[in-house]
Design a protein around this motif. Structure first.
Motif, PDB file in Angstrom:
ATOM      1  N   ARG A 179      -0.045  -4.396   4.841  1.00  0.00           N
ATOM      2  CA  ARG A 179       0.834  -3.232   4.860  1.00  0.00           C
ATOM      3  C   ARG A 179       0.979  -2.651   3.457  1.00  0.00           C
ATOM      4  NH1 ARG A 179       5.972  -2.389   3.458  1.00  0.00           N
ATOM      5  NH2 ARG A 179       7.194  -0.742   4.496  1.00  0.00           N
ATOM      6  N   GLU A 180       1.295  -3.498   2.484  1.00  0.00           N
ATOM      7  CA  GLU A 180       1.462  -3.021   1.112  1.00  0.00           C
ATOM      8  C   GLU A 180       0.140  -2.512   0.547  1.00  0.00           C
ATOM      9  OE1 GLU A 180       3.135  -6.537  -0.504  1.00  0.00           O
ATOM     10  OE2 GLU A 180       5.206  -5.955  -0.036  1.00  0.00           O
ATOM     11  N   HIS A 219      -0.445   1.028   1.767  1.00  0.00           N
ATOM     12  CA  HIS A 219       0.419   2.006   1.100  1.00  0.00           C
ATOM     13  C   HIS A 219      -0.041   2.260  -0.331  1.00  0.00           C
ATOM     14  CE1 HIS A 219       2.973   2.316   4.488  1.00  0.00           C
ATOM     15  NE2 HIS A 219       3.626   1.175   4.325  1.00  0.00           N
ATOM     16  N   THR A 244       2.912   6.767   4.164  1.00  0.00           N
ATOM     17  CA  THR A 244       3.522   5.954   3.110  1.00  0.00           C
ATOM     18  C   THR A 244       4.844   6.552   2.644  1.00  0.00           C
ATOM     19  OG1 THR A 244       1.424   5.040   2.370  1.00  0.00           O
ATOM     20  CG2 THR A 244       3.181   5.157   0.727  1.00  0.00           C
ATOM     21  N   CYS A 255       8.088   4.160   3.054  1.00  0.00           N
ATOM     22  CA  CYS A 255       8.611   3.571   1.815  1.00  0.00           C
ATOM     23  C   CYS A 255       9.657   4.441   1.128  1.00  0.00           C
ATOM     24  CB  CYS A 255       7.457   3.303   0.842  1.00  0.00           C
ATOM     25  SG  CYS A 255       6.170   2.235   1.499  1.00  0.00           S
ATOM     26  N   VAL A 300       6.880   1.427  -3.316  1.00  0.00           N
ATOM     27  CA  VAL A 300       6.222   0.720  -2.216  1.00  0.00           C
ATOM     28  C   VAL A 300       6.806  -0.674  -2.041  1.00  0.00           C
ATOM     29  CG1 VAL A 300       4.037  -0.360  -1.509  1.00  0.00           C
ATOM     30  CG2 VAL A 300       4.069   2.026  -2.256  1.00  0.00           C
TER      31      VAL A 300
END
Length: 309
Positions: free
Chosen positions: A37-38, A41, A116, A120, A167
């Motif tokens: 996921r990170e 982003h 994103t 975030c 993020v």
């Protein structure tokens, strides 16, 4: 904002070209060791930064109109006009990720960014500052001193670090201030690597005051190999870059493990690139010295160890 034609938008770099270039950068923000996921982003943010840079540096036609188009794409993401935000003043969008009803941008890189932004809670201001940096590149080709160069880095590099902190959900004022220094160090390092490439584009990012102090002229930058004058300037700017990168250690100490690892990678990448330049005798006129991946990996572990002391 001036109207942007379909032809203008069609001349924007493709998503495939943008992401391919991003994958070959010295300081990729999306480490394979981070959660998916990170990682996605971070790729979205770096893809946006690469898209804007490619437009500002290489796009054919009216680059100003294309940068207007990027702002229009941001309008679609945030649901509110962004005119005036890129100048660096207060941005109403800092209060939240979406100022109005969002729409759908047309470019795949911008659609990826939109996901994103919403996931975030990314503020618009750092995205606009990257556009402002590329507008500056259309009219500014020299920087009088290192302070002026750092002000440019506040537009061209600092926003990326701030976005990365968002993020990870770690974007406090104190961390952003440290991140700004790290990003400036990375930007100065990239300028050192790209002396010949920038000169070919009509730009010199080595500060004029430092060139004068070392007796380095534009003729020295165009020589087939670096002389003592250019080597002196390069060593001076490299020392400044290393000092800026040192802010990554206290920044990493303030962060949870995953974002600290990302910062360690940035710091290690910058230091390794500077080391490669020094080992090459600061010769950036005939080639672009690159650090070995193993050097960056070892440097990342060393930086992490310092962060955890």
């Amino acid at each position: 904002m001036p109207a942007v034609t379909e032809a203008d938008a069609a001349s924007a770099p493709s998503a495939a070209a943008v992401m391919a270039r991003a994958s070959h950068e010295n300081f990729p923000v999306a480490s394979r060791l981070l959660p998916a996921r990170e990682r996605e982003h971070l790729r979205a943010i770096y893809g946006y930064a690469r898209l804007v840079d490619d437009i500002g540096d290489e796009a054919p036609g009216d680059r100003g109109a294309l940068l207007d188009w990027v702002e229009g794409e941001l309008d679609a993401i945030y649901g509110a006009p962004g005119a005036g935000h890129a100048a660096g003043g207060p941005d109403p969008a800092r209060a939240g990720p979406v100022a109005g009803e969002p729409g759908r941008p047309e470019h795949p890189v911008m659609r990826r960014l939109a996901v994103t932004v919403r996931a975030c809670a990314i503020p618009r201001d750092p995205l606009d500052r990257l556009v402002a940096a590329n507008r500056a590149d259309q009219v500014v080709s020299r920087y009088e001193d290192f302070a002026a160069l750092l002000r440019y880095c506040d537009l061209s590099a600092a926003p990326v670090g701030e976005l990365v902190l968002h993020v990870f959900g770690c974007a406090t004022p104190e961390r952003i201030a440290l991140s700004d220094r790290v990003c400036a160090g990375l930007q100065v390092t990239e300028h050192l690597q790209d002396v010949a490439e920038d000169l070919a584009a009509g730009r010199i990012y080595l500060p004029v005051a430092d060139l004068d102090a070392c007796g380095c002229t534009e003729a020295h930058l165009r020589a087939p190999a670096p002389g003592p004058q250019l080597r002196a300037v390069m060593a001076l700017e490299a020392a400044r870059a290393r000092e800026l990168l040192a802010a990554g250690i206290p920044l990493g100490r303030s962060l949870p493990a995953r974002p600290a690892f990302a910062v360690a990678g940035f710091v290690a990448g910058g230091r390794a690139a500077l080391g490669a330049l020094e080992r090459a005798g600061w010769d950036v006129l005939g080639h672009r010295p690159r650090p070995a991946k193993a050097t960056i990996a070892l440097g990342t572990l060393r930086a992490l160890a310092k962060m955890r002391r």
